[in-house]
Write a protein that holds these residues in place. Structure first.
Motif, PDB file in Angstrom:
ATOM      1  N   ASP B 128       0.853  -1.012   0.065  1.00  0.00           N
ATOM      2  CA  ASP B 128       0.065   0.012   0.087  1.00  0.00           C
ATOM      3  C   ASP B 128       0.834   1.182   0.083  1.00  0.00           C
ATOM      4  O   ASP B 128       2.091   1.234   1.108  1.00  0.00           O
ATOM      5  N   MET B 129       0.858   2.192  -1.004  1.00  0.00           N
ATOM      6  CA  MET B 129       1.570   3.344  -1.287  1.00  0.00           C
ATOM      7  C   MET B 129       1.600   4.218   0.030  1.00  0.00           C
ATOM      8  O   MET B 129       2.870   4.607   0.451  1.00  0.00           O
ATOM      9  N   PHE B 130       0.607   4.110   1.011  1.00  0.00           N
ATOM     10  CA  PHE B 130       0.659   5.124   2.137  1.00  0.00           C
ATOM     11  C   PHE B 130       1.425   4.381   2.943  1.00  0.00           C
ATOM     12  O   PHE B 130       2.287   5.013   3.727  1.00  0.00           O
ATOM     13  N   LEU B 131       1.148   3.306   3.259  1.00  0.00           N
ATOM     14  CA  LEU B 131       1.798   2.370   4.305  1.00  0.00           C
ATOM     15  C   LEU B 131       3.397   2.287   3.830  1.00  0.00           C
ATOM     16  O   LEU B 131       4.191   2.630   4.804  1.00  0.00           O
ATOM     17  N   GLY B 184      -6.691   7.507  -8.485  1.00  0.00           N
ATOM     18  CA  GLY B 184      -6.866   6.254  -8.710  1.00  0.00           C
ATOM     19  C   GLY B 184      -7.913   5.655  -7.894  1.00  0.00           C
ATOM     20  O   GLY B 184      -8.294   4.443  -8.015  1.00  0.00           O
ATOM     21  N   GLY B 185      -8.329   6.406  -6.659  1.00  0.00           N
ATOM     22  CA  GLY B 185      -9.318   5.796  -5.652  1.00  0.00           C
ATOM     23  C   GLY B 185      -8.649   4.942  -4.928  1.00  0.00           C
ATOM     24  O   GLY B 185      -9.742   4.454  -4.047  1.00  0.00           O
ATOM     25  N   THR B 186      -7.604   4.614  -5.043  1.00  0.00           N
ATOM     26  CA  THR B 186      -6.919   3.622  -3.942  1.00  0.00           C
ATOM     27  C   THR B 186      -5.644   3.745  -3.772  1.00  0.00           C
ATOM     28  O   THR B 186      -4.798   4.508  -4.838  1.00  0.00           O
ATOM     29  N   PHE B 187      -5.063   3.359  -2.589  1.00  0.00           N
ATOM     30  CA  PHE B 187      -3.366   3.446  -2.316  1.00  0.00           C
ATOM     31  C   PHE B 187      -2.996   2.244  -2.566  1.00  0.00           C
ATOM     32  O   PHE B 187      -1.659   2.205  -2.363  1.00  0.00           O
ATOM     33  N   ASP B 188      -3.757   1.251  -3.089  1.00  0.00           N
ATOM     34  CA  ASP B 188      -3.241  -0.181  -3.229  1.00  0.00           C
ATOM     35  C   ASP B 188      -2.458  -0.429  -4.448  1.00  0.00           C
ATOM     36  O   ASP B 188      -3.073  -0.227  -5.611  1.00  0.00           O
ATOM     37  N   LEU B 189      -1.265  -0.568  -4.337  1.00  0.00           N
ATOM     38  CA  LEU B 189      -0.251  -0.689  -5.417  1.00  0.00           C
ATOM     39  C   LEU B 189      -0.694  -1.702  -6.682  1.00  0.00           C
ATOM     40  O   LEU B 189      -0.890  -1.147  -7.650  1.00  0.00           O
ATOM     41  N   VAL B 190      -1.105  -2.696  -5.975  1.00  0.00           N
ATOM     42  CA  VAL B 190      -1.635  -3.586  -7.085  1.00  0.00           C
ATOM     43  C   VAL B 190      -2.847  -3.314  -7.754  1.00  0.00           C
ATOM     44  O   VAL B 190      -2.706  -3.446  -9.123  1.00  0.00           O
ATOM     45  N   LEU B 258       8.914   1.758 -12.350  1.00  0.00           N
ATOM     46  CA  LEU B 258       8.491   0.924 -13.450  1.00  0.00           C
ATOM     47  C   LEU B 258       7.083   0.351 -13.657  1.00  0.00           C
ATOM     48  O   LEU B 258       6.427   0.313 -14.787  1.00  0.00           O
ATOM     49  N   ALA B 259       6.669  -0.128 -12.580  1.00  0.00           N
ATOM     50  CA  ALA B 259       5.328  -0.831 -12.760  1.00  0.00           C
ATOM     51  C   ALA B 259       4.196   0.206 -12.911  1.00  0.00           C
ATOM     52  O   ALA B 259       3.251   0.115 -13.622  1.00  0.00           O
ATOM     53  N   LEU B 260       4.223   1.362 -12.140  1.00  0.00           N
ATOM     54  CA  LEU B 260       3.191   2.632 -12.330  1.00  0.00           C
ATOM     55  C   LEU B 260       3.245   3.305 -13.517  1.00  0.00           C
ATOM     56  O   LEU B 260       2.139   3.791 -14.039  1.00  0.00           O
ATOM     57  N   PHE B 261       4.581   3.513 -13.850  1.00  0.00           N
ATOM     58  CA  PHE B 261       4.484   4.597 -15.240  1.00  0.00           C
ATOM     59  C   PHE B 261       5.370   3.969 -16.171  1.00  0.00           C
ATOM     60  O   PHE B 261       6.592   4.506 -16.551  1.00  0.00           O
ATOM     61  N   PRO B 262       5.128   2.869 -16.818  1.00  0.00           N
ATOM     62  CA  PRO B 262       5.986   2.238 -17.562  1.00  0.00           C
ATOM     63  C   PRO B 262       6.290   3.130 -18.977  1.00  0.00           C
ATOM     64  O   PRO B 262       7.350   3.186 -19.243  1.00  0.00           O
ATOM     65  N   GLU B 263       5.234   3.790 -19.343  1.00  0.00           N
ATOM     66  CA  GLU B 263       5.483   4.693 -20.523  1.00  0.00           C
ATOM     67  C   GLU B 263       6.631   5.837 -20.126  1.00  0.00           C
ATOM     68  O   GLU B 263       7.494   6.050 -21.090  1.00  0.00           O
ATOM     69  N   ALA B 264       6.409   6.582 -18.893  1.00  0.00           N
ATOM     70  CA  ALA B 264       7.250   7.623 -18.745  1.00  0.00           C
ATOM     71  C   ALA B 264       8.772   6.836 -18.518  1.00  0.00           C
ATOM     72  O   ALA B 264       9.814   7.343 -18.844  1.00  0.00           O
ATOM     73  N   SER B 265       8.667   5.692 -17.920  1.00  0.00           N
ATOM     74  CA  SER B 265      10.057   4.706 -17.793  1.00  0.00           C
ATOM     75  C   SER B 265      10.739   4.911 -18.969  1.00  0.00           C
ATOM     76  O   SER B 265      11.916   4.890 -19.205  1.00  0.00           O
TER      77      SER B 265
END
Lengths: 730, 486
Positions: B128-131, B184-190, B258-265
């Motif tokens: 979780d991103m916040f955690l 995104g409505g959630t902090f859950d990374l997955v 890498l996982a969240l921003f593949p295009e920017a990566s």
């Protein structure tokens, strides 16, 4: 014997010395005799295993197309890649499985006597074992990855052994120099490896080099650099970079002469059995990659030119050296240049032949020179005792060979040929064996191995010349001249060392070395003389017929390596008198000239070496063309200057300056706010100000009370978090 | 199970907090015991870990602040499994090696180190991103005190620099996390990754995360906190800093950027590779100029971490797997080197290279241990460093051969500065009479480096289990992000 069994034996062959390293380091490092016995027995075991494989391999007709293979294992198992390692023996590998363990075994036996008085005797045998084992591993590798692993292990062994007398500055400097210089080549080799893998998806030799389709694709693909080179050519050149480092080719040759700072058996290992041969071996392995670009392609040109330059460079410098081992070191560089040049003109078989014969006679010469040094040192000690000179003796003896430690008396150098002379009578076995090796190096006609192998190179170069190949023409001329110089400096060396009268008391009192040292010399002398007969050209006048079907055996065996080689071999077999005459003239001419200058009227004590009459040229050659000085000015000094200023200018000057500026700005703003706070909202919260002030006083010691407070709050926060989670978990 | 792993060190810290100040030996054993218990628990996870499963395992998910979509979610996959193992293995070693180094305020010290372990484990295991952010920031505090209280002469400067530098980096990340959470409505990374929202190509968001991470790595030109922090920190602090804390940055790049921003990566990959290569060469050259042994090792970290970033932004299987393995390797080799340098410092109270020379003859076993770690760091084949470096270079070459050609120069430079380092301390003759009385390493010191040394050889000769565990997750990371080879 079945192929499976042979494959298993091939796996086993490098293991005994590698295990011996581990056993000595872990268990027997306190027991000198046991350790050396383990090392020698392990190497001999490896030798026997290798010979079994070799003699079986010789009997396999299509070994070139269908090598002996062992089971392969996955070394780096990343998803979607294949870094498998295994073992294989093809004709090239087979010939090395004969030479390497044999030479290593003899060197090991020699070392038991040569190093007998050294306090780090067991460490020496541990590293020597690792060295031999790594070379064996390299030879049987069927892929570039494990080859590179063993290649680098040898680099480390050479570092450890060249710097064996690690308290002596010249020794550890030579060690570091060797490691770093060869590492430059290793970097190119590694780039070649990753490039090859990127192009082909495999590092297995046989998947790449025995696969016409892959080779053609590589030849048709333009290289990443452009420059009109194909991928095959660029990969070959990058891999050749590894050879340039390991086999001490121009411009990375500078480490090899210094490498003689190691004990003499190490020099024999490096110069003959292992290190430098490994570089040539690698280049021979990748011959198909050179060849696929056709004759006189860029890669061939690069290899041929570097080889020719190195051959000449080494030979000229060797003429003007006084140190007996240094002469040999430069002669190694020169002879390696011969081999590389041979590969550059496509003379594959000749290069293999010269490499093998050189390994035998150079191991012989180095161990012979070790025997000489040993003898002269004993003479020196004898004289010192006789004169009641107690100084330095006791200490020297318990150390190691005086010449090779810092504690040796600076006045007397037992490696300087000017301090020798007349050793023929004092050390007959050493003399006759050294003579055999020297004549082989000089290419004395018909009865030495060196003649046949060198003649083979010249014959192939002349063949290329007659077909109008530019590189062959250059190679032929340069090598012929280098061969002349070779014969000359060999005659000079033998005369200065062994002939005439002793020029010092030490030389007059020199004694012959122990049997453990002379036995390997005798064995190698036999090879230095007779080894050439494994490859007498079929159509050589008289001798060719005499050898009948055995003539040209090595070349035909080696040539099954690659189908493409067959054509070249057949053509070159056509006998031509010009290269033969050239060989005869340069060998006999050089030896004759040397005899005239040095042999007829041997140097007297205190007499100046006639070579010094060359004046400026002598100084230039004696100082090795000033390469070391040049590199110091263009590489080492700038690197040091950049390094010394870098951290100050960039780290402290730019980055930290900018950061501290930002920080001060922040503090300034905070300060202003605080003023605002104090003046406008009198009595208001001082929170911001206080926090800023406490950060601002960076010089102040953190108070213990403060730490505890912070710690306490951190702990409380953590506990609250955990309790929170525990409640949530319900 | 993962919660247990994270909070075992905290329990240890609490126990220590309630122990009387005088019972130092007991504190030490409680600390080591707690960290070993954590290690044992992580071993359990490792043995139960399935290599074939690409997704997260041992997932624990609880609601936390529901109205914002913040949860308490933990999990481990092939990307984090070795980070977990590295962390739990390094902390007992660092604690073990503290005895000779830390003499005052032991209670605070041991408690802080354990809190540090809790925070770093939280970073590697949070989904979780916040955690994640909570743990990320929390990890700063103990290290700040470890440097600031038990450090060397310039410890205040170093700890302030460390704190402000990394704090500044994470501020932007916090903003980005909040932005993502709201949009995104959630902090859950997955869940966020699965949504594959428009942020995948967002340069500002990529940078907000990347800056926080590359400061931690550190990537040139954000590295200037590192030599100061490393040099001033006490030995256990340096070991933890090098082996674990730097990895948080590299791990973050893989897990988030890498996982969240593949295009920017993809867009930023060339820039990151350039900075990585500059870091490799720059770190190596500056390391060569150092006269302080610890500073030299610190700069070598800048160089080595450059390889890791190079591998990550190759954006291919080999590069990332090499980077992950190299993260472990760097922890082992550099952690080992810091311990080695520490042993000498404890004896001589100086780290000036010029004061040494000829130490091998005085301390033979110590010299041999130092040589092995030096060679491991040089990347000698058959030892651990080579495997990672080779795979990274292979991956990087496929992505960008020009960068790789420059990066390979680092191979030469690493040999230059590390062998010089070894030579100056160990070879030649000693000219300082203070070196004459030096005692060889004792059993306690040998025991501190021995486990690391075992893995120097294990990874070098048999990297199979290490790669096997990460294969599936890295493959899936690449395919989900659409980064698989063209």
């Amino acid at each position: 014997m079945s192929r499976e069994l042979l494959g298993t034996l091939t796996w086993l062959a490098p293991l005994p010395p590698l295990l011996s390293f581990a056993v000595i380091v872990l268990f027997t490092n306190r027991y000198r005799q046991i350790s050396s016995a383990i090392a020698v027995v392990a190497m001999l075991t490896s030798c026997v295993l290798s010979f079994v494989v070799f003699f079986n391999a010789v009997g396999i007709g299509n070994l070139g197309e269908d090598p002996i293979r062992g089971i392969a294992y996955s070394f780096i198992p990343t998803a979607g890649s294949t870094f498998n390692i295994g073992v294989a023996v093809d004709p090239l590998g087979a010939t090395f499985m004969f030479m390497v363990p044999l030479a290593c075994s003899l060197i090991f036996i020699y070392s038991t006597s040569y190093m007998a008085s050294d306090p780090l005797y067991t460490r020496f045998f541990a590293f020597l074992s690792l060295f031999g084992g790594a070379m064996m591993g390299l030879v049987v590798s069927d892929n570039l990855l494990s080859l590179f692993v063993f290649w680098e292990l040898m680099g480390f062994c050479s570092y450890a052994l060249i710097g064996f007398f690690y308290r002596k500055p010249s020794a550890y400097k030579a060690a570091v120099k060797a490691f770093m210089t060869t590492r430059v080549g290793d970097m190119l080799l590694l780039l070649g490896i990753v490039y090859l893998y990127t192009q082909t998806g495999t590092l297995n030799f046989f998947d790449v080099l025995h696969n016409a389709k892959v080779l053609e694709t590589l030849a048709a693909t333009p290289a990443v650099l452009g420059l009109g080179i194909s991928a095959a050519g660029l990969i070959a050149i990058l891999i050749f970079g590894g050879t340039v480092g390991k086999s001490a080719q121009f411009p990375l040759h500078v480490w090899l002469p210094d490498a003689m700072e190691g004990p003499t058996p190490v020099s024999a290992m490096i110069h003959a059995a292992t290190m430098v041969s490994a570089g040539i071996f690698l280049l021979l392995r990748f011959f198909p990659l050179l060849q696929v670009g056709g004759p006189d392609n860029t890669a061939f040109m690069v290899v041929g030119l570097i080889g020719a330059i190195t051959a000449l460079l080494g030979a000229t410098i060797a003429v003007a050296q006084y140190d007996i081992k240094r002469v040999l070191a430069f002669s190694t560089i020169s002879q390696l240049g011969f081999m590389v040049a041979a590969i550059g003109i496509g003379a594959y078989g000749a290069a293999v032949f010269h490499l093998l014969s050189h390994a035998f006679f150079k191991a012989l010469l180095f161990m012979g020179s070790g025997s000489v040094i040993h003898g002269v040192e004993h003479g020196h000690e004898h004289v010192a005792h006789a004169h009641g000179d107690e100084h330095g003796n006791a200490e020297e003896l318990d150390h190691d060979h005086g010449a090779e430690t810092a504690s040796a008396a600076p006045a007397f150098d037992p490696q300087d040929m000017r301090n020798m002379g007349g050793l023929r009578k004092r050390m007959p076995i050493t003399f006759y064996t050294f003579l055999a090796g020297g004549l082989a190096l000089a290419g004395f006609p018909f009865i030495t191995a060196g003649f046949w192998s060198k003649d083979e190179i010249l014959a192939d170069a002349f063949h290329g010349l007659s077909t109008g190949s530019l590189i062959s023409t250059i190679v032929f001329i340069v090598l012929a001249f280098s061969a002349l110089l070779t014969a000359f400096y060999t005659a000079r060396q033998i005369s200065m060392t062994f002939l005439g009268e002793a020029r010092t008391e030490a030389a007059a009192n020199a004694t012959e070395s122990a049997p453990a040292m002379t036995f390997p010399l005798i064995v190698l002398a036999v090879f230095a003389i007779f080894f050439g007969f494994v490859n007498v050209p079929k159509d050589f006048p008289v001798l060719g017929a005499l050898f009948g079907p055995a003539a040209g055996w090595l070349k035909s065996f080696i040539s099954t390596q690659l189908v493409e080689l067959q054509a070249f071999k057949e053509e070159a077999q056509v006998f031509n008198a010009i290269p033969l005459l050239t060989s005869l003239v340069v060998a006999l001419g050089g030896l004759g000239l040397g005899w005239l200058v040095y042999g007829q009227k041997p140097l007297k004590a205190g007499q100046t070496d006639p070579v010094e009459k060359l004046g400026g040229l002598f100084t230039f050659l004696h100082n090795r063309w000033y390469f070391d000085e040049l590199y110091r000015v263009i590489f080492i000094k700038p690197l040091q200057a950049i390094a010394d200023n870098y951290s100050r200018v960039i780290d402290k000057g730019v980055i930290d300056w900018a950061l501290e500026g930002l920080y001060k700005l922040g503090v300034g703003i905070a300060g202003a706010l605080k003023e605002f706070d104090r003046v406008i909202i009198t009595g208001g919260s001082d929170l911001i100000g206080n926090t800023v002030r406490s950060i601002g006083r960076e010089g102040r010691e953190l108070q213990s009370g403060q730490v505890q407070n912070y710690l306490l709050s951190a702990l409380i926060a953590a506990v609250v978090l955990m309790v929170f989670f525990l409640v949530l978990a319900q | 199970m993962l919660s247990l792993i994270i909070f075992l060190p905290l329990i240890g810290a609490l126990l220590i907090a309630f122990l009387p100040r005088a019972s130092t030996a007991l504190m030490r054993w409680v600390a080591i015991g707690a960290s070993l218990a954590t290690f044992a628990a992580s071993l359990f996870v490792l043995f139960a870990f399935s290599n074939t499963q690409a997704g997260y395992q041992f997932v624990e998910s609880y609601k936390w602040i529901e109205q914002y979509g913040i949860g308490y979610k933990l999990g481990v996959d092939g990307v984090s499994i070795w980070m977990l193992m590295l962390t739990t293995a390094i902390f007992p070693i660092a604690l073990w090696a503290s005895k000779e180094v830390v003499h005052d305020r032991l209670k605070e010290f041991y408690a802080l180190v354990l809190l540090m372990e809790m925070a770093t484990l939280g970073v590697f295991l949070s989904l979780d991103m916040f955690l994640f952010y909570v743990f990320w920031e929390f990890a700063l505090v103990p290290m700040y005190f470890i440097i600031g209280v038990w450090g060397g002469e310039r410890r205040i400067y170093a700890s302030m620099k460390f704190f402000i530098y990394t704090m500044a980096g994470s501020v932007l990340m916090l903003l980005a996390i909040v932005y993502l959470g709201i949009n995104g409505g959630t902090f859950d990374l997955v869940a966020l990754i699965a949504k594959n929202g428009p942020w995948a190509a967002s340069a500002p968001l990529f940078l907000a995360f990347a800056i926080a991470f590359v400061i931690k790595v550190p990537l040139f030109p954000f590295h200037s906190w590192l030599p100061d922090a490393h040099t001033e920190a006490p030995t256990p602090g340096s070991v933890i800093l090098a082996a674990v804390l730097l990895k948080m940055g590299a791990y973050g790049l893989i897990r988030f950027n890498l996982a969240l921003f593949p295009e920017a990566s993809k867009q930023f990959a060339p820039l990151m590779m350039i900075l990585a290569v500059i870091g490799i060469l720059y770190g190596a050259i500056v390391a060569f100029a150092q006269t302080d042994a610890k500073k030299l090792v610190a700069y070598s970290s800048v160089s080595h971490m450059g390889y890791i970033v190079l591998g990550i932004f190759s954006l291919n299987q080999l590069g990332i797997q090499g980077a992950l393995l190299q993260m472990v390797n760097h922890g082992i080799s550099t952690g080992g080197l810091f311990l080695i340098v520490g042993f000498l410092y404890e004896r001589r109270h100086t780290r000036e290279l010029a004061r040494f020379g000829g130490i091998w003859a005085k301390m033979p076993l110590y010299g041999t241990l130092a040589l092995l770690f030096t060679l491991s760091s040089v990347g000698l084949p058959a030892l651990n460093g080579f495997v990672g470096e080779f795979v990274i270079l292979q991956g990087a070459f496929q992505a960008n051969w020009q960068m790789t050609a420059f990066a390979a120069l680092g191979m030469i430079l690493s040999a230059v500065y590390l062998l010089t380092f070894f030579q100056k301390i160990f070879l030649g003759e000693s000219h300082d009479p203070a070196n004459d009385k030096l005692q060889d390493v004792n059993w306690r010191e040998v025991l501190a480096v021995a486990p690391l040394l075992v893995f120097v050889f294990v990874i070098g000769l048999y990297s199979l289990p290490f790669f096997n565990a990460m294969n599936a997750s890295v493959t899936s990371l690449l395919s989900v992000a659409g980064l698989a080879m063209k």
